[in-house]
Design a protein around this motif. Structure first.
Motif, PDB file in Angstrom:
ATOM      1  N   HIS A   1       0.852  -1.189   0.000  1.00  0.00           N
ATOM      2  CA  HIS A   1       0.000   0.000   0.000  1.00  0.00           C
ATOM      3  C   HIS A   1       0.892   1.244   0.000  1.00  0.00           C
ATOM      4  CE1 HIS A   1      -3.620  -2.396   0.761  1.00  0.00           C
ATOM      5  NE2 HIS A   1      -2.878  -3.093   1.598  1.00  0.00           N
ATOM      6  N   PRO A   2       1.565   1.514  -1.102  1.00  0.00           N
ATOM      7  CA  PRO A   2       2.525   2.624  -1.131  1.00  0.00           C
ATOM      8  C   PRO A   2       1.897   3.986  -0.905  1.00  0.00           C
ATOM      9  CG  PRO A   2       2.133   1.743  -3.341  1.00  0.00           C
ATOM     10  CD  PRO A   2       1.496   0.794  -2.389  1.00  0.00           C
ATOM     11  N   ASP A   3       0.579   4.115  -1.116  1.00  0.00           N
ATOM     12  CA  ASP A   3      -0.067   5.408  -0.907  1.00  0.00           C
ATOM     13  C   ASP A   3      -0.298   5.725   0.559  1.00  0.00           C
ATOM     14  OD1 ASP A   3      -0.533   6.494  -3.633  1.00  0.00           O
ATOM     15  OD2 ASP A   3      -1.596   4.607  -3.881  1.00  0.00           O
ATOM     16  N   ASP A   4       0.078   4.808   1.457  1.00  0.00           N
ATOM     17  CA  ASP A   4      -0.039   5.096   2.882  1.00  0.00           C
ATOM     18  C   ASP A   4       0.734   6.350   3.272  1.00  0.00           C
ATOM     19  OD1 ASP A   4      -1.693   2.977   3.407  1.00  0.00           O
ATOM     20  OD2 ASP A   4      -0.183   1.726   4.386  1.00  0.00           O
ATOM     21  N   VAL A   5       1.726   6.730   2.493  1.00  0.00           N
ATOM     22  CA  VAL A   5       2.529   7.898   2.856  1.00  0.00           C
ATOM     23  C   VAL A   5       1.851   9.205   2.447  1.00  0.00           C
ATOM     24  CG1 VAL A   5       4.687   6.605   2.714  1.00  0.00           C
ATOM     25  CG2 VAL A   5       3.837   7.798   0.686  1.00  0.00           C
ATOM     26  N   SER A   6       0.713   9.127   1.748  1.00  0.00           N
ATOM     27  CA  SER A   6       0.014  10.328   1.304  1.00  0.00           C
ATOM     28  C   SER A   6      -1.217  10.568   2.165  1.00  0.00           C
ATOM     29  CB  SER A   6      -0.393  10.178  -0.163  1.00  0.00           C
ATOM     30  OG  SER A   6      -1.397   9.182  -0.305  1.00  0.00           O
ATOM     31  N   LYS A   7      -1.974  11.625   1.842  1.00  0.00           N
ATOM     32  CA  LYS A   7      -3.288  11.827   2.453  1.00  0.00           C
ATOM     33  C   LYS A   7      -4.301  11.015   1.658  1.00  0.00           C
ATOM     34  CE  LYS A   7      -3.527  16.270   2.109  1.00  0.00           C
ATOM     35  NZ  LYS A   7      -4.845  16.627   1.626  1.00  0.00           N
ATOM     36  N   GLU A   8      -5.250  10.402   2.352  1.00  0.00           N
ATOM     37  CA  GLU A   8      -6.277   9.597   1.695  1.00  0.00           C
ATOM     38  C   GLU A   8      -7.602   9.775   2.428  1.00  0.00           C
ATOM     39  OE1 GLU A   8      -4.558   5.617  -0.022  1.00  0.00           O
ATOM     40  OE2 GLU A   8      -3.753   5.909   1.989  1.00  0.00           O
ATOM     41  N   ASP A   9      -8.704   9.439   1.748  1.00  0.00           N
ATOM     42  CA  ASP A   9      -9.995   9.427   2.428  1.00  0.00           C
ATOM     43  C   ASP A   9     -10.571   8.022   2.498  1.00  0.00           C
ATOM     44  OD1 ASP A   9     -11.642   8.866   0.035  1.00  0.00           O
ATOM     45  OD2 ASP A   9     -11.229  10.918  -0.544  1.00  0.00           O
ATOM     46  N   LEU A  10      -9.795   7.041   2.063  1.00  0.00           N
ATOM     47  CA  LEU A  10     -10.259   5.665   2.063  1.00  0.00           C
ATOM     48  C   LEU A  10      -9.088   4.760   2.399  1.00  0.00           C
ATOM     49  CD1 LEU A  10     -12.745   4.156  -0.423  1.00  0.00           C
ATOM     50  CD2 LEU A  10     -10.659   2.904   0.045  1.00  0.00           C
ATOM     51  N   ALA A  11      -9.273   3.890   3.390  1.00  0.00           N
ATOM     52  CA  ALA A  11      -8.236   2.956   3.821  1.00  0.00           C
ATOM     53  C   ALA A  11      -8.463   1.599   3.154  1.00  0.00           C
ATOM     54  CB  ALA A  11      -8.255   2.802   5.337  1.00  0.00           C
ATOM     55  N   ALA A  12      -7.440   1.107   2.476  1.00  0.00           N
ATOM     56  CA  ALA A  12      -7.524  -0.195   1.817  1.00  0.00           C
ATOM     57  C   ALA A  12      -7.095  -1.274   2.801  1.00  0.00           C
ATOM     58  CB  ALA A  12      -6.635  -0.212   0.578  1.00  0.00           C
ATOM     59  N   LEU A  13      -8.036  -2.159   3.140  1.00  0.00           N
ATOM     60  CA  LEU A  13      -7.778  -3.204   4.131  1.00  0.00           C
ATOM     61  C   LEU A  13      -7.732  -4.565   3.454  1.00  0.00           C
ATOM     62  CD1 LEU A  13     -10.183  -2.019   6.971  1.00  0.00           C
ATOM     63  CD2 LEU A  13      -7.682  -1.990   7.061  1.00  0.00           C
ATOM     64  N   ASP A  14      -6.542  -5.145   3.353  1.00  0.00           N
ATOM     65  CA  ASP A  14      -6.402  -6.519   2.902  1.00  0.00           C
ATOM     66  C   ASP A  14      -6.966  -7.455   3.973  1.00  0.00           C
ATOM     67  OD1 ASP A  14      -5.176  -5.678   0.596  1.00  0.00           O
ATOM     68  OD2 ASP A  14      -3.150  -6.269   1.180  1.00  0.00           O
ATOM     69  N   PRO A  15      -7.138  -8.752   3.656  1.00  0.00           N
ATOM     70  CA  PRO A  15      -7.681  -9.671   4.657  1.00  0.00           C
ATOM     71  C   PRO A  15      -6.871  -9.661   5.957  1.00  0.00           C
ATOM     72  CG  PRO A  15      -7.690 -10.714   2.513  1.00  0.00           C
ATOM     73  CD  PRO A  15      -6.951  -9.424   2.351  1.00  0.00           C
ATOM     74  N   GLY A  16      -7.579  -9.474   7.065  1.00  0.00           N
ATOM     75  CA  GLY A  16      -6.950  -9.538   8.375  1.00  0.00           C
ATOM     76  C   GLY A  16      -6.109  -8.341   8.753  1.00  0.00           C
ATOM     77  N   GLU A  17      -6.064  -7.304   7.914  1.00  0.00           N
ATOM     78  CA  GLU A  17      -5.198  -6.169   8.201  1.00  0.00           C
ATOM     79  C   GLU A  17      -5.843  -5.204   9.197  1.00  0.00           C
ATOM     80  OE1 GLU A  17      -2.048  -5.147   4.765  1.00  0.00           O
ATOM     81  OE2 GLU A  17      -4.025  -4.273   4.482  1.00  0.00           O
TER      82      GLU A  17
END
Length: 729
Positions: free
Chosen positions: A676-692
């Motif tokens: 999830h390389p965009d974790d270092v930016s601002k976002e309005d939606l969190a991408a959750l893989d299984p169990g994350e």
């Protein structure tokens, strides 16, 4: 529907599902922990929830829904329709809206037709001018996904019979012209209008509901809000609750209903003002879509999607003019009507669909509840052949087998030999994409001709010999411009997420110049046979043959290019140096499939969405379970947990963007996460893989009132995976 009418052989629906969940989960888990354990663990399914999910479809087929989808007819001549490039919507002249019976304004009762709301913050209070006014009608109309003829096929890829609206049968092998699909559209189009907005220039959009009008005598089919209500959300505008378009607000204020009913209007005020008046909080690409409670997915799928790029004219930084500021690609043209368009700056809205085959039985929980009595489901609908097919409640989520870009399936775009800015939006119900730029010697071949069938037909065409030939330069995520550009071989796009990239069409990644007539395919390499999660992608068992072209670029003539890709874009707002000290008191929310099933299939912290209540956190390390209430002007850490079951969840929090500070217990503030390389930016939606799990840092500024957070897999949101939260004075 009453509980009594929901009975099946004397057993209430929710009771039956609860019992079946408990028994089915236990039996399935016992089996799973033997020979299947390694595979299930790898897919995130080694849990009672996952094992139950893997075995529950048969029960649903018998009682509540049929997990069966049609195979869309094959588009015979793909990549022949030009890509629609939307033009900016013209504002309403002041002389016109001042003459309206109820003109917009800041006073009590001026926010909607019910006269019971007032705009919380009028632009004059922040030193801004009065808003630019737009008018958008919500209309019942039609839409064609392709002008190509189509060949009806079955799930084995064989030619099959088809039908017309009168039920007349056409023999297998007969090529047809698709009938137009019935849509609900902003101004009657799909996608709806595009508003090119600018920071410092507020916009007020009057949305007016005309869904009760049917001038074309259209069959509404069996999806879309049954009472024809709508509720528009500017995703993720920094707006007050009465203009946010969320059901936590609408159910307790304003319409006091899941949405605004026919003949109602509402003025949504978009201040185009960054959170905290901080330039670092400026964004660059919003979209607006329906958010009617329990029917967001069906209304979005039925067409209620609009585009809202937002530019920053301050110091000419990013105003659509490549001759000044950051000099990102774009040639601005100011129109006489007060709008402006930007050449070489193109939004791309992706959505996937299925078209009815006339032989697939329609049956899901919404039919059992009698929401669409005219359809008389369970039934097969020959009269709907070739029109959009939707299932509100599929056990495994909803994905289509035809992908449209800006409403057109398999389009083509002739591009000049220069740099372009593309604004990507995933407007699908459940599908996640992974994009690459590829060349192909053999060109696109139908999946049928390559011997594929069933789920492998999704996407319709492949370029099995495709090779990556260009890179993307990413310049923005859903939270706006990045601190600096990033070269990408590929990138994922999750539902509701946006990514902005620059593509240089003058040369290939090896330095070889392009020539006129060259073809490059924007290609999806993520295989997602159902709405649970992908089966194959670059970071998860890549399938070298799954290369589905969605958009064909054809290189054209040379063109002037004054654009540049700068070394730096927009700095991020700083994180507090002591953010780790806030961890013990963070709010915690777990998203997970419920055991009872049905309309409360998807839960947060074990509870279904209650539109009249504010959710409570799970117990944190400080031993507290605080309510999801935040003081105006405060900042906090919120944790989102994926409860398992082998599902992925694109989780969206309204009103402000966040920074991901931890993923799976690891600090990602410096290097990010490889997946999830965009974790270092601002976002309005969190991408959750299984169990994350992720821990987010975000602010709660400028407004007070009720908002929501929810999964943007819209099948999940519509079946209770949402919670209410609020900002208090």
């Amino acid at each position: 529907m009453s509980e009594q009418s929901a009975n099946t052989n004397g057993l209430r629906r929710r009771t039956l599902l609860r019992l079946s969940a408990a028994g089915g989960a236990g039996a399935a888990l016992a089996a799973a922990q033997t020979w299947a354990a390694p595979l299930l663990a790898r897919r995130g399914l080694l849990s009672p929830d996952g094992a139950f999910a893997a075995t529950s479809t048969a029960l649903g087929d018998v009682v509540f829904y049929i997990e069966k989808f049609p195979t869309s007819p094959l588009i015979v001549s793909p990549f022949s329709d030009p890509l629609p490039i939307p033009k900016a919507l013209a504002p309403v002249p002041k002389s016109v809206y001042n003459a309206w019976r109820n003109p917009p304004g800041p006073g009590p009762g001026q926010q909607n037709s019910l006269r019971n709301e007032q705009h919380q913050l009028w632009p004059s209070r922040i030193g801004y001018p009065d808003p630019i006014v737009y008018k958008i009608d919500v209309l019942l109309r039609t839409h064609a996904f392709t002008t190509s003829q189509v060949l009806p096929i079955d799930s084995d890829g064989n030619p099959t019979v088809s039908f017309d609206s009168s039920g007349r049968t056409f023999a297998a092998g007969t090529k047809r012209t698709l009938p137009p699909s019935t849509i609900y559209g902003f101004n009657g189009t799909f996608p709806g209008p595009m508003i090119n907005a600018e920071y410092g220039k507020p916009a007020l959009v009057r949305f007016e509901n005309h869904l009760d009008e049917n001038p074309l005598n259209l069959d509404r089919q069996d999806f879309g809000s049954p009472d024809w209500s709508f509720l528009t959300h500017l995703h993720n505008g920094h707006t007050a609750p009465e203009s946010d378009g969320n059901p936590h607000y609408s159910m307790v204020s304003g319409p006091k209903h899941p949405g605004f009913l026919p003949r109602m209007w509402v003025d949504q005020l978009y201040l185009n003002w960054p959170a905290g008046n901080d330039d670092r909080e400026k964004q660059s690409f919003f979209w607006f879509h329906d958010h009617t409670m329990d029917h967001t997915g069906s209304n979005v799928y039925k067409g209620l999607v609009g585009l809202y790029p937002i530019y920053d004219p301050k110091n000419g930084m990013d105003m659509g003019d490549e001759r000044q500021g950051l000099r990102l690609p774009g040639v601005r043209k100011n129109n006489p009507d007060g709008s402006f368009d930007v050449d070489y700056d193109i939004p791309l809205a992706f959505s996937d669909f299925r078209l009815d085959d006339g032989v697939t039985t329609h049956k899901d929980i919404h039919d059992v509840q009698g929401e669409f009595p005219a359809a008389k489901n369970p039934a097969k609908h020959r009269e709907w052949w070739g029109k959009t097919f939707y299932k509100h409640f599929p056990n495994h989520g909803f994905v289509g087998d035809i992908c449209a870009v800006n409403g057109t399936a398999s389009p083509v775009l002739e591009v000049k030999r220069r740099k372009y800015r593309f604004r990507f939006l995933d407007a699908s119900v459940s599908r996640i994409y992974e994009f690459k730029l590829m060349s192909s010697t053999k060109g696109a071949k139908s999946s049928v001709s390559l011997g594929y069938e069933d789920d492998e037909l999704e996407g319709q065409y492949r370029i099995e010999d495709g090779q990556q030939c260009m890179q993307f330069t990413q310049i923005a995520s859903d939270g706006g411009l990045l601190p600096f550009p990033i070269k990408r071989h590929s990138f994922e796009l999750w539902p509701a997420k946006r990514r902005e990239v620059v593509i240089d069409f003058t040369r290939y990644q090896d330095g070889t110049p392009t020539t006129k007539g060259d073809v490059i395919y924007l290609t999806n390499v993520m295989k997602m046979p159902n709405g649970r999660m992908w089966s194959n992608s670059s970071r998860f068992f890549p399938d070298p043959k799954y290369k589905v072209p969605l958009l064909k670029f054809v290189i054209g003539d040379n063109a002037p290019d004054d654009s540049r890709i700068p070394a730096a874009l927009r700095p991020l707002p700083p994180l507090p140096s002591n953010w780790q000290s806030m961890l013990d008191n963070r709010l915690i929310f777990e998203v997970k499939r419920g055991a009872a099933g049905g309309e409360t299939e998807w839960l947060i912290n074990g509870k279904a969405f209650d539109p009249a209540a504010v959710a409570a956190s799970l117990t944190n390390r400080a031993g507290r379970a605080p309510l999801a209430q935040q003081k105006k002007g405060s900042f906090n850490l919120w944790e989102l947990r994926n409860g398992g079951g082998g599902w992925v969840h694109p989780f969206h929090l309204h009103m402000e963007e966040h920074r991901t500070v931890m993923r799976n217990g690891k600090d990602v503030t410096r290097a990010g996460d490889p997946g999830h390389p965009d974790d270092v930016s601002k976002e309005d939606l969190a991408a959750l893989d299984p169990g994350e799990s992720v821990i987010l840092y975000r602010g709660f500024r400028d407004f007070v009132g009720p908002y929501v957070a929810h999964c943007h897999n819209l099948a999940h949101e519509d079946h209770a995976m949402m919670f209410g939260w609020e900002i208090t004075p």
